[in-house]
Design a protein around this motif. Sequence first.
Motif, PDB file in Angstrom:
ATOM      1  N   ALA A   4       0.815  -1.219   0.000  1.00  0.00           N
ATOM      2  CA  ALA A   4       0.000   0.000   0.000  1.00  0.00           C
ATOM      3  C   ALA A   4       0.843   1.260   0.000  1.00  0.00           C
ATOM      4  O   ALA A   4       0.418   2.300  -0.507  1.00  0.00           O
ATOM      5  N   THR A   5       2.057   1.191   0.572  1.00  0.00           N
ATOM      6  CA  THR A   5       2.864   2.401   0.739  1.00  0.00           C
ATOM      7  C   THR A   5       4.129   2.402  -0.111  1.00  0.00           C
ATOM      8  O   THR A   5       4.881   3.373  -0.104  1.00  0.00           O
ATOM      9  N   LEU A   6       4.358   1.305  -0.838  1.00  0.00           N
ATOM     10  CA  LEU A   6       5.575   1.144  -1.628  1.00  0.00           C
ATOM     11  C   LEU A   6       5.237   0.662  -3.023  1.00  0.00           C
ATOM     12  O   LEU A   6       4.211   0.004  -3.229  1.00  0.00           O
ATOM     13  N   ASP A   7       6.111   0.952  -3.969  1.00  0.00           N
ATOM     14  CA  ASP A   7       6.049   0.363  -5.304  1.00  0.00           C
ATOM     15  C   ASP A   7       7.398  -0.280  -5.593  1.00  0.00           C
ATOM     16  O   ASP A   7       8.447   0.280  -5.246  1.00  0.00           O
ATOM     17  N   ILE A   8       7.376  -1.437  -6.233  1.00  0.00           N
ATOM     18  CA  ILE A   8       8.609  -2.116  -6.609  1.00  0.00           C
ATOM     19  C   ILE A   8       8.669  -2.204  -8.131  1.00  0.00           C
ATOM     20  O   ILE A   8       7.745  -2.710  -8.768  1.00  0.00           O
ATOM     21  N   GLU A   9       9.743  -1.712  -8.684  1.00  0.00           N
ATOM     22  CA  GLU A   9       9.934  -1.687 -10.131  1.00  0.00           C
ATOM     23  C   GLU A   9      11.174  -2.507 -10.473  1.00  0.00           C
ATOM     24  O   GLU A   9      12.294  -2.124 -10.126  1.00  0.00           O
ATOM     25  N   ILE A  15      18.541  -4.504 -11.736  1.00  0.00           N
ATOM     26  CA  ILE A  15      18.404  -3.309 -10.895  1.00  0.00           C
ATOM     27  C   ILE A  15      16.938  -3.151 -10.530  1.00  0.00           C
ATOM     28  O   ILE A  15      16.079  -3.016 -11.400  1.00  0.00           O
ATOM     29  N   THR A  16      16.636  -3.182  -9.251  1.00  0.00           N
ATOM     30  CA  THR A  16      15.268  -3.035  -8.752  1.00  0.00           C
ATOM     31  C   THR A  16      15.140  -1.710  -8.020  1.00  0.00           C
ATOM     32  O   THR A  16      15.990  -1.377  -7.186  1.00  0.00           O
ATOM     33  N   THR A  17      14.084  -0.964  -8.341  1.00  0.00           N
ATOM     34  CA  THR A  17      13.841   0.313  -7.665  1.00  0.00           C
ATOM     35  C   THR A  17      12.700   0.142  -6.673  1.00  0.00           C
ATOM     36  O   THR A  17      11.614  -0.314  -7.023  1.00  0.00           O
ATOM     37  N   LEU A  18      12.979   0.482  -5.437  1.00  0.00           N
ATOM     38  CA  LEU A  18      12.000   0.449  -4.360  1.00  0.00           C
ATOM     39  C   LEU A  18      11.545   1.868  -4.097  1.00  0.00           C
ATOM     40  O   LEU A  18      12.316   2.709  -3.621  1.00  0.00           O
ATOM     41  N   TRP A  19      10.286   2.151  -4.445  1.00  0.00           N
ATOM     42  CA  TRP A  19       9.752   3.505  -4.346  1.00  0.00           C
ATOM     43  C   TRP A  19       8.953   3.694  -3.064  1.00  0.00           C
ATOM     44  O   TRP A  19       8.055   2.899  -2.764  1.00  0.00           O
ATOM     45  N   LEU A  20       9.265   4.722  -2.303  1.00  0.00           N
ATOM     46  CA  LEU A  20       8.367   5.180  -1.256  1.00  0.00           C
ATOM     47  C   LEU A  20       7.197   5.849  -1.957  1.00  0.00           C
ATOM     48  O   LEU A  20       7.389   6.763  -2.763  1.00  0.00           O
ATOM     49  N   ALA A  21       5.984   5.397  -1.679  1.00  0.00           N
ATOM     50  CA  ALA A  21       4.839   5.809  -2.493  1.00  0.00           C
ATOM     51  C   ALA A  21       3.716   6.413  -1.655  1.00  0.00           C
ATOM     52  O   ALA A  21       2.545   6.058  -1.793  1.00  0.00           O
ATOM     53  N   VAL A  52      20.866  -5.250  -7.398  1.00  0.00           N
ATOM     54  CA  VAL A  52      21.077  -3.920  -6.826  1.00  0.00           C
ATOM     55  C   VAL A  52      19.709  -3.331  -6.530  1.00  0.00           C
ATOM     56  O   VAL A  52      18.762  -3.519  -7.315  1.00  0.00           O
ATOM     57  N   VAL A  53      19.581  -2.606  -5.411  1.00  0.00           N
ATOM     58  CA  VAL A  53      18.316  -1.960  -5.058  1.00  0.00           C
ATOM     59  C   VAL A  53      18.530  -0.449  -4.979  1.00  0.00           C
ATOM     60  O   VAL A  53      19.464   0.017  -4.325  1.00  0.00           O
ATOM     61  N   ILE A  54      17.650   0.281  -5.649  1.00  0.00           N
ATOM     62  CA  ILE A  54      17.634   1.741  -5.555  1.00  0.00           C
ATOM     63  C   ILE A  54      16.456   2.132  -4.679  1.00  0.00           C
ATOM     64  O   ILE A  54      15.315   1.750  -4.949  1.00  0.00           O
ATOM     65  N   LEU A  55      16.721   2.878  -3.627  1.00  0.00           N
ATOM     66  CA  LEU A  55      15.662   3.400  -2.764  1.00  0.00           C
ATOM     67  C   LEU A  55      15.320   4.797  -3.249  1.00  0.00           C
ATOM     68  O   LEU A  55      16.142   5.716  -3.159  1.00  0.00           O
ATOM     69  N   PRO A 102      23.440  -4.360  -2.639  1.00  0.00           N
ATOM     70  CA  PRO A 102      23.792  -2.942  -2.546  1.00  0.00           C
ATOM     71  C   PRO A 102      22.522  -2.088  -2.562  1.00  0.00           C
ATOM     72  O   PRO A 102      21.598  -2.348  -3.340  1.00  0.00           O
ATOM     73  N   LEU A 103      22.480  -1.067  -1.706  1.00  0.00           N
ATOM     74  CA  LEU A 103      21.310  -0.200  -1.583  1.00  0.00           C
ATOM     75  C   LEU A 103      21.747   1.240  -1.864  1.00  0.00           C
ATOM     76  O   LEU A 103      22.574   1.793  -1.132  1.00  0.00           O
ATOM     77  N   ILE A 104      21.196   1.809  -2.915  1.00  0.00           N
ATOM     78  CA  ILE A 104      21.543   3.164  -3.347  1.00  0.00           C
ATOM     79  C   ILE A 104      20.346   4.080  -3.117  1.00  0.00           C
ATOM     80  O   ILE A 104      19.241   3.784  -3.575  1.00  0.00           O
TER      81      ILE A 104
END
Length: 261
Positions: A4-9, A15-21, A52-55, A102-104
């Motif tokens: 509900a509060t995050l999106d995962i792309e 490379i995976t992007t973890l979005w605060l949503a 790799v994860v991008i925050l 790795p978290l960027i």
Amino acid sequence: MTYATLDIERSDSGITTLWLAREDKHNAMSAQMMDELVRTADELDEDDSTRVVILAAKGKTFCAGGDLTWMQAQADKDRTGKIEEARRLADMLKRLDSLKKPLIARVQGPAYGGGVGLMSVCDLVVAAQGTKFSLTETRLGLIPATIGPYVVRRMGEGNARQVFMNAKAFGPERAQSLGLVSLVAPVEDLDAIVQEEARSYLNCAPGAVADAKALACALARMPSSTQIEYTIGKLADRWETQEAQDGIRAFFAKETPAWRK
């Protein structure tokens, strides 16, 4: 899994992007977001296709810190309840800090309080020019307790003491000199620079990357359980002070607390 509060792309590159949503709430951290960040970290660590994860964060703000409704609920709890909620935040930060990948951090906008804590558990932080940062807790009569072990580790004690107590905002260049930010990027180049940094890990053996990260964490003496318990108790202590009660009440009433000049 959906959140509900995050999106995962995810991308085919690994490379995976973890979005605060929670764009409408300036990505402030609610209890639900904290719990979902823990579950997401578990999911991504088990996902071999993610290397790799991008925050990142939706909207104009990276993270405004603790959600106001969550903070107000904490103020109304007894000491046991305060400690439980402080532990929720502490456990979430600890879980992100121990992520094997790795978290960027891709910081496109302001980060306050807990948002600085999120930056501090990342391996690399790329911030856009013009962003602002602040440890705002003392303005409310609180202290940056549960985020403290990570912020102090990131900046070093001397640098942390410059920004821990006065709640003053500072820009990305100052954040870089303090050790909080790794790279400062022009707004238009932020995504390209973040992707370039993320791709650099793809040239390395994923198991070796995970072991090298674990080695760095071990050598730097990751926060001990004693430190974590100490900061949880200290935050609960602060919540129980008259200053904190007055600060929270004044904030929601849009009044000036007695100590502000």
